[in-house]
Design a protein around this motif. Structure first.
Motif, PDB file in Angstrom:
ATOM      1  N   THR A 103      -6.486   9.141 -11.320  1.00 49.38           N
ATOM      2  CA  THR A 103      -7.375   8.025 -11.657  1.00 49.38           C
ATOM      3  C   THR A 103      -7.287   6.973 -10.558  1.00 49.38           C
ATOM      4  O   THR A 103      -6.389   7.006  -9.709  1.00 49.38           O
ATOM      5  CB  THR A 103      -6.940   7.357 -12.978  1.00 49.38           C
ATOM      6  N   VAL A 104      -8.222   6.036 -10.621  1.00 48.56           N
ATOM      7  CA  VAL A 104      -8.235   4.938  -9.652  1.00 48.56           C
ATOM      8  C   VAL A 104      -6.882   4.217  -9.645  1.00 48.56           C
ATOM      9  O   VAL A 104      -6.277   3.997  -8.595  1.00 48.56           O
ATOM     10  CB  VAL A 104      -9.390   3.969  -9.983  1.00 48.56           C
ATOM     11  N   ARG A 105      -6.369   3.873 -10.827  1.00 52.69           N
ATOM     12  CA  ARG A 105      -5.084   3.171 -10.886  1.00 52.69           C
ATOM     13  C   ARG A 105      -3.976   4.013 -10.255  1.00 52.69           C
ATOM     14  O   ARG A 105      -3.175   3.510  -9.459  1.00 52.69           O
ATOM     15  CB  ARG A 105      -4.713   2.822 -12.322  1.00 52.69           C
ATOM     16  N   ASN A 106      -3.964   5.300 -10.584  1.00 48.70           N
ATOM     17  CA  ASN A 106      -2.889   6.146 -10.068  1.00 48.70           C
ATOM     18  C   ASN A 106      -3.021   6.434  -8.571  1.00 48.70           C
ATOM     19  O   ASN A 106      -2.033   6.729  -7.902  1.00 48.70           O
ATOM     20  CB  ASN A 106      -2.789   7.436 -10.871  1.00 48.70           C
ATOM     21  N   ASN A 107      -4.236   6.316  -8.056  1.00 54.93           N
ATOM     22  CA  ASN A 107      -4.398   6.363  -6.601  1.00 54.93           C
ATOM     23  C   ASN A 107      -3.814   5.109  -5.957  1.00 54.93           C
ATOM     24  O   ASN A 107      -3.156   5.186  -4.925  1.00 54.93           O
ATOM     25  CB  ASN A 107      -5.881   6.481  -6.229  1.00 54.93           C
ATOM     26  N   VAL A 108      -4.073   3.973  -6.607  1.00 52.06           N
ATOM     27  CA  VAL A 108      -3.613   2.699  -6.042  1.00 52.06           C
ATOM     28  C   VAL A 108      -2.085   2.619  -5.995  1.00 52.06           C
ATOM     29  O   VAL A 108      -1.508   2.113  -5.036  1.00 52.06           O
ATOM     30  CB  VAL A 108      -4.209   1.513  -6.842  1.00 52.06           C
ATOM     31  N   GLU A 113       5.204   4.850  -5.536  1.00 57.11           N
ATOM     32  CA  GLU A 113       5.938   5.692  -6.471  1.00 57.11           C
ATOM     33  C   GLU A 113       7.360   5.981  -6.028  1.00 57.11           C
ATOM     34  O   GLU A 113       8.241   6.208  -6.835  1.00 57.11           O
ATOM     35  CB  GLU A 113       5.182   6.993  -6.729  1.00 57.11           C
ATOM     36  N   LEU A 114       7.559   5.956  -4.720  1.00 55.27           N
ATOM     37  CA  LEU A 114       8.906   6.238  -4.221  1.00 55.27           C
ATOM     38  C   LEU A 114       9.673   4.953  -3.916  1.00 55.27           C
ATOM     39  O   LEU A 114      10.773   4.988  -3.391  1.00 55.27           O
ATOM     40  CB  LEU A 114       8.821   7.102  -2.961  1.00 55.27           C
ATOM     41  N   GLU A 121       5.818  -2.623 -13.807  1.00 54.46           N
ATOM     42  CA  GLU A 121       5.561  -3.744 -12.902  1.00 54.46           C
ATOM     43  C   GLU A 121       4.524  -3.339 -11.848  1.00 54.46           C
ATOM     44  O   GLU A 121       3.594  -4.095 -11.544  1.00 54.46           O
ATOM     45  CB  GLU A 121       6.895  -4.111 -12.224  1.00 54.46           C
ATOM     46  N   VAL A 122       4.685  -2.133 -11.313  1.00 52.68           N
ATOM     47  CA  VAL A 122       3.757  -1.619 -10.312  1.00 52.68           C
ATOM     48  C   VAL A 122       2.350  -1.504 -10.900  1.00 52.68           C
ATOM     49  O   VAL A 122       1.356  -1.888 -10.285  1.00 52.68           O
ATOM     50  CB  VAL A 122       4.249  -0.243  -9.786  1.00 52.68           C
ATOM     51  N   ARG A 123       2.271  -1.021 -12.138  1.00 50.35           N
ATOM     52  CA  ARG A 123       0.968  -0.872 -12.794  1.00 50.35           C
ATOM     53  C   ARG A 123       0.303  -2.223 -13.034  1.00 50.35           C
ATOM     54  O   ARG A 123      -0.900  -2.376 -12.846  1.00 50.35           O
ATOM     55  CB  ARG A 123       1.124  -0.159 -14.138  1.00 50.35           C
ATOM     56  N   ARG A 124       1.111  -3.190 -13.439  1.00 49.22           N
ATOM     57  CA  ARG A 124       0.552  -4.527 -13.680  1.00 49.22           C
ATOM     58  C   ARG A 124      -0.022  -5.115 -12.400  1.00 49.22           C
ATOM     59  O   ARG A 124      -1.104  -5.682 -12.382  1.00 49.22           O
ATOM     60  CB  ARG A 124       1.646  -5.460 -14.240  1.00 49.22           C
TER      61      ARG A 124
END
Ligand SMILES: Nc1ncnc2c1ncn2[C@@H]1O[C@H](COP(=O)(O)OP(=O)(O)O)[C@@H](O)[C@H]1O
Ligand SMILES: [Mg+2]
Length: 264
Positions: A103-108, A113-114, A121-124
């Motif tokens: 998804t767009v969010r998971n691309n961003v 991720e590493l 926090e990263v998702r926010r």
């Protein structure tokens, strides 16, 4: 190791390109693309490279990213040699390179991720940025549903969120129609003027380079050397409509004739 022979503690450069040369061999034929290119990007500076198509701009981009190794010369980040290393630079390639199955969010959040930061926090943070990019409604969608301009914005937000301080963008708006391109330039300018990251921006548009940059390097035809370094005198934040100023036009003419003279 630097162009002036100064000890590295005296340097303020963030990125230093020191006499980089690159030759490709293609079906037994050697072709020198970059010929002793030296340039620098200071901390918080927006620097553009403008050059004709085929002058080795993307080659330099790949060299800085460590995807290619130069025949000679050095690349330094904060005075430390990174020639041939990957992972030091945040970059946005000519094509958006979003992963279609995320998804767009998971691309961003891909670049984080590493990083060891907490996922929530990263998702926010990603969602805050998607909102600023006018993409809040698209966070859970997949890239194929987005327009070209939206994909470029997602790709840019991803680059902006990665932890590396220096961002390199390789003709990010090259594939967009003129109106979308103008919107995106304004959008990038607004975001950059708040963030002040160090940026190396590659383009073949003279207008785009002047509008966005603090300094511009003008590349020759290959074998490529630097024809000119131009300081852009307009204050920040850049005002709407500066491209209508006489000073803008004369800067544009100067770059245009420099490139034209090199071609003939
Ligand atoms: N992997 C490669 N092998 C051989 N030649 C290459 C390779 N990559 C780029 N070139 C050549 O280098 C030149 C510069 O390419 P490029 O860096 O893509 O230019 P630009 O981005 O300025 O348009 C071109 O002539 C291209 O054909
Ligand atoms: Mg290119």
């Amino acid at each position: 190791m630097n162009p002036n022979g100064n000890p590295k503690s005296e340097r303020h450069d963030h990125l230093t390109i020191d006499r980089i040369s690159m030759t490709f061999s293609d079906r037994g034929r050697e072709e020198r693309v970059l010929n002793e290119i030296s340039l620098h990007v200071d901390k918080g500076e927006f620097v553009s490279i403008i050059g004709p198509s085929g002058s080795g701009k993307s080659t330099l981009f790949h060299l800085i990213g460590g995807l290619l190794k130069p025949n000679s010369g050095h690349i330094l980040l904060d005075g430390t040699e990174i020639t041939g290393d990957v992972g030091h630079i945040s970059y946005m390639p000519q094509q958006h390179a979003l992963l279609p199955w995320r998804t767009v969010r998971n691309n961003v959040i891909l670049s984080q991720e590493l990083s060891g930061r907490r996922k929530s926090e990263v998702r926010r943070e990603a969602d805050r940025w998607l909102e600023r990019a006018g993409l809040a409604d698209y966070a859970d969608r997949y890239p194929h549903l987005l327009s070209g301009g939206m994909k470029q914005r997602v790709s840019f937000v991803r680059a902006l969120l990665s932890p590396q301080e220096l961002l390199i963008l390789d003709e990010p708006f090259g594939s967009l129609d003129e109106l979308t391109r103008l919107d995106m330039q304004r959008w990038l300018l607004d975001i950059w003027e708040q963030e002040r990251r160090s940026v190396l921006f590659i383009t073949h548009s003279i207008d785009e380079a002047i509008l966005l940059s603090d300094r511009i390097y003008v590349f020759s035809e290959k074998p490529t050397h630097i024809l000119k370094e131009v300081k852009v005198p307009f204050e920040r934040p850049r005002k709407e409509g500066i491209s209508l100023l006489a000073e803008f036009a004369s800067l544009k003419q100067d770059i245009y004739f420099t490139m034209k003279a090199d071609r003939s």
